[in-house]
Design an enzyme around this catalytic site. Structure first.
Site, short mmCIF file in Angstrom:
data_model
loop_
_atom_site.label_atom_id
_atom_site.label_comp_id
_atom_site.label_asym_id
_atom_site.label_seq_id
_atom_site.Cartn_x
_atom_site.Cartn_y
_atom_site.Cartn_z
N TYR A 150 1.08 1.85 13.76
CA TYR A 150 1.46 2.86 12.77
C TYR A 150 1.21 4.24 13.37
O TYR A 150 0.13 4.49 13.90
CB TYR A 150 0.57 2.78 11.52
CG TYR A 150 0.33 1.41 10.96
CD1 TYR A 150 1.04 0.98 9.84
CD2 TYR A 150 -0.63 0.57 11.50
CE1 TYR A 150 0.80 -0.26 9.29
CE2 TYR A 150 -0.87 -0.68 10.95
CZ TYR A 150 -0.15 -1.09 9.85
OH TYR A 150 -0.39 -2.32 9.31
N HIS B 131 0.82 -1.21 0.00
CA HIS B 131 0.00 0.00 0.00
C HIS B 131 0.86 1.26 0.00
O HIS B 131 1.94 1.28 0.57
CB HIS B 131 -0.89 0.05 1.23
CG HIS B 131 -1.75 -1.16 1.39
ND1 HIS B 131 -2.11 -1.65 2.62
CD2 HIS B 131 -2.33 -1.98 0.48
CE1 HIS B 131 -2.87 -2.72 2.47
NE2 HIS B 131 -3.01 -2.95 1.18
#
Length: 184
Positions: A134, A65
């Site tokens: 993240y 991604h």
């Protein structure tokens, strides 16, 4: 915490220095001052605005991604378990454009990555479960999502385990060749 360079331009490994005693351990997983000083960009650490976490079963792949536009910077670490983490440089003006690098992130040494804007990112869970955290520098905009198939032959990523599951989005991901035409 110390910071190490990688073979991909501007990608860094942040290496905490855990303190161990009879109770277990304590570690600082991030230090904004050390991070900003290393990059020579005061205030960069303060630009991270969102923390997210995923949990994956062994063999699951999430990726590859990225974001179009001005991209997305992130700090990535594995808080529980272990992952095989892969980055691919998609910055057309980068000397490492098209290069990839893999890293092991786990809950043993607490190493994590600074991923600057302009890279594809993905990982495979190596343990029964793996929690990946993240820290991201801007809100998610689905219109800017980029994805390349985790098994695209032009990328040639060597995933260490048989794939047990991927998302429907990742199953529909495009090819490296198609992404290259979008980046032109």
């Amino acid at each position: 915490m110390r910071i190490e360079e990688t073979s991909l331009m501007d990608v860094l490994i942040l290496v905490p220095d855990p303190f161990h005693d009879e109770r277990g351990l304590f570690t600082r997983t991030f230090d904004a001052q050390i991070f900003d000083d290393h990059l020579g960009r005061p205030g960069l650490a303060a630009s991270f605005i969102q923390d997210s976490q995923s949990r994956s079963a062994q063999g699951v792949i999430r990726g590859m991604h990225g974001r179009s536009g001005r991209g997305e910077a992130k700090l990535v670490r594995c808080a529980h378990g272990a992952v095989h983490d892969v980055l691919v440089d998609i910055r057309k003006d980068s000397p490492t454009f098209g290069h990839r690098q893999a890293f092991r992130l786990d809950d043993k040494d607490f190493r994590h990555l600074y991923v600057p804007p302009g890279l594809l990112h993905g990982f495979q869970a190596l343990t029964a479960t793996a929690d990946v955290c993240y820290r991201i520098d801007r809100p998610h905009n689905p219109a800017e999502d980029l994805a390349v198939a985790y098994n695209d032959p032009d990328l040639g990523i060597d995933w260490p385990l048989p794939v047990t599951s991927i998302s429907s989005r990742d199953a529909r991901a495009g090819s490296w060749a198609t992404l290259l035409t979008q980046l032109s």
